[in-house]
Design a protein around this motif. Structure first.
Motif, PDB file in Angstrom:
ATOM      1  N   UNK A   1       9.264 -10.861  -0.362  1.00 26.20           N
ATOM      2  CA  UNK A   1       9.107  -9.579  -1.118  1.00 26.20           C
ATOM      3  C   UNK A   1       9.273  -8.474   0.074  1.00 26.20           C
ATOM      4  N   UNK A   2       9.721  -7.048  -0.523  1.00 29.76           N
ATOM      5  CA  UNK A   2       9.528  -6.244   0.349  1.00 29.76           C
ATOM      6  C   UNK A   2       8.609  -4.939  -0.353  1.00 29.76           C
ATOM      7  N   UNK A   3       7.402  -4.939   0.243  1.00 26.01           N
ATOM      8  CA  UNK A   3       6.471  -4.089  -0.474  1.00 26.01           C
ATOM      9  C   UNK A   3       6.469  -2.629   0.146  1.00 26.01           C
ATOM     10  N   UNK A   4       7.176  -2.278   0.965  1.00 25.72           N
ATOM     11  CA  UNK A   4       7.097  -1.049   1.834  1.00 25.72           C
ATOM     12  C   UNK A   4       7.259   0.294   0.784  1.00 25.72           C
ATOM     13  N   UNK A   5       8.206   0.081  -0.086  1.00 28.14           N
ATOM     14  CA  UNK A   5       8.314   1.201  -1.074  1.00 28.14           C
ATOM     15  C   UNK A   5       7.799   0.992  -2.589  1.00 28.14           C
ATOM     16  N   UNK A   6       7.256  -0.269  -2.697  1.00 32.37           N
ATOM     17  CA  UNK A   6       6.747  -0.375  -4.083  1.00 32.37           C
ATOM     18  C   UNK A   6       5.769   0.338  -4.630  1.00 32.37           C
ATOM     19  N   UNK A   7       5.811   0.632  -5.797  1.00 31.39           N
ATOM     20  CA  UNK A   7       4.370   1.531  -6.303  1.00 31.39           C
ATOM     21  C   UNK A   7       3.921   0.667  -7.462  1.00 31.39           C
ATOM     22  N   UNK A   8       4.263  -0.594  -7.836  1.00 27.90           N
ATOM     23  CA  UNK A   8       4.075  -1.234  -8.890  1.00 27.90           C
ATOM     24  C   UNK A   8       3.598  -2.583  -8.509  1.00 27.90           C
ATOM     25  N   UNK A   9       3.009  -2.908  -7.465  1.00 26.03           N
ATOM     26  CA  UNK A   9       2.838  -4.091  -7.088  1.00 26.03           C
ATOM     27  C   UNK A   9       2.213  -5.330  -8.087  1.00 26.03           C
ATOM     28  N   UNK A  10       1.082  -4.645  -8.666  1.00 23.02           N
ATOM     29  CA  UNK A  10       0.388  -5.170  -9.597  1.00 23.02           C
ATOM     30  C   UNK A  10       0.991  -5.084 -11.071  1.00 23.02           C
ATOM     31  N   UNK A  11       1.127  -3.964 -11.550  1.00 23.86           N
ATOM     32  CA  UNK A  11       1.801  -3.693 -12.846  1.00 23.86           C
ATOM     33  C   UNK A  11       3.302  -4.278 -12.985  1.00 23.86           C
TER      34      UNK A  11
ATOM     35  N   UNK B   1      -8.770  -3.087  -9.485  1.00 23.23           N
ATOM     36  CA  UNK B   1      -8.153  -2.383 -10.553  1.00 23.23           C
ATOM     37  C   UNK B   1      -6.769  -1.992 -10.128  1.00 23.23           C
ATOM     38  N   UNK B   2      -5.756  -2.067 -11.022  1.00 30.29           N
ATOM     39  CA  UNK B   2      -4.481  -2.161 -10.775  1.00 30.29           C
ATOM     40  C   UNK B   2      -4.015  -0.988  -9.940  1.00 30.29           C
ATOM     41  N   UNK B   3      -4.640   0.355  -9.951  1.00 28.44           N
ATOM     42  CA  UNK B   3      -4.346   1.470  -9.372  1.00 28.44           C
ATOM     43  C   UNK B   3      -4.955   1.543  -7.938  1.00 28.44           C
ATOM     44  N   UNK B   4      -5.721   0.392  -7.589  1.00 29.03           N
ATOM     45  CA  UNK B   4      -5.957   0.407  -6.045  1.00 29.03           C
ATOM     46  C   UNK B   4      -5.072  -0.812  -5.359  1.00 29.03           C
ATOM     47  N   UNK B   5      -4.104  -1.493  -6.193  1.00 33.50           N
ATOM     48  CA  UNK B   5      -3.535  -2.354  -5.333  1.00 33.50           C
ATOM     49  C   UNK B   5      -2.109  -2.124  -5.777  1.00 33.50           C
ATOM     50  N   UNK B   6      -1.744  -1.070  -6.297  1.00 37.54           N
ATOM     51  CA  UNK B   6      -0.238  -0.972  -6.879  1.00 37.54           C
ATOM     52  C   UNK B   6       0.890  -0.527  -5.765  1.00 37.54           C
ATOM     53  N   UNK B   7       0.133  -0.089  -4.618  1.00 34.98           N
ATOM     54  CA  UNK B   7       0.997   0.456  -3.392  1.00 34.98           C
ATOM     55  C   UNK B   7       0.085   0.095  -2.134  1.00 34.98           C
ATOM     56  N   UNK B   8       0.857   0.183  -0.933  1.00 34.30           N
ATOM     57  CA  UNK B   8       0.321   0.145   0.042  1.00 34.30           C
ATOM     58  C   UNK B   8      -0.378   1.152   0.482  1.00 34.30           C
ATOM     59  N   UNK B   9      -0.071   2.451  -0.013  1.00 33.29           N
ATOM     60  CA  UNK B   9      -0.810   3.640   0.161  1.00 33.29           C
ATOM     61  C   UNK B   9      -2.191   3.518  -0.664  1.00 33.29           C
ATOM     62  N   UNK B  10      -2.132   2.879  -1.830  1.00 32.99           N
ATOM     63  CA  UNK B  10      -3.355   2.875  -2.724  1.00 32.99           C
ATOM     64  C   UNK B  10      -4.198   2.078  -2.060  1.00 32.99           C
TER      65      UNK B  10
END
Length: 77
Positions: free
Chosen positions: A18-28, A58-67
């Motif tokens: 998987x490419x997580x670099x631009x993903x903003x919904x890793x958990x969701x 919580x999902x908001x802390x893990x949904x993106x690399x920046x988060x």
């Protein structure tokens, strides 16, 4: 190594296809299952030398690399 780069490296270890670099919904978006998420939390704790308490899980802390990077910075403060 910057936090984001280290987090991307950890994610690549957990899920190499998987490419997580631009993903903003890793958990969701369901990119990680519960076992992979627990592995991610363990590796983040180990590599960044922080304790990720239950309150941070919580999902908001893990949904993106920046988060995740922002969470690590907040925990370290």
């Amino acid at each position: 190594m910057k936090e984001q780069e280290m987090i991307l490296s950890i994610l690549k270890e957990i899920k190499p296809t998987s490419d997580f670099s631009a993903t903003t919904d890793i958990i969701d978006g369901g990119y990680l299952d519960s076992i992979e998420l627990m592995g991610l939390i363990a590796l983040l704790s180990e590599r960044f030398e922080v304790e990720i308490d239950f309150d941070w899980i919580a999902p908001e802390h893990f949904n993106s690399v920046d988060a995740m990077a922002n969470m690590i910075k907040a925990i370290k403060q």
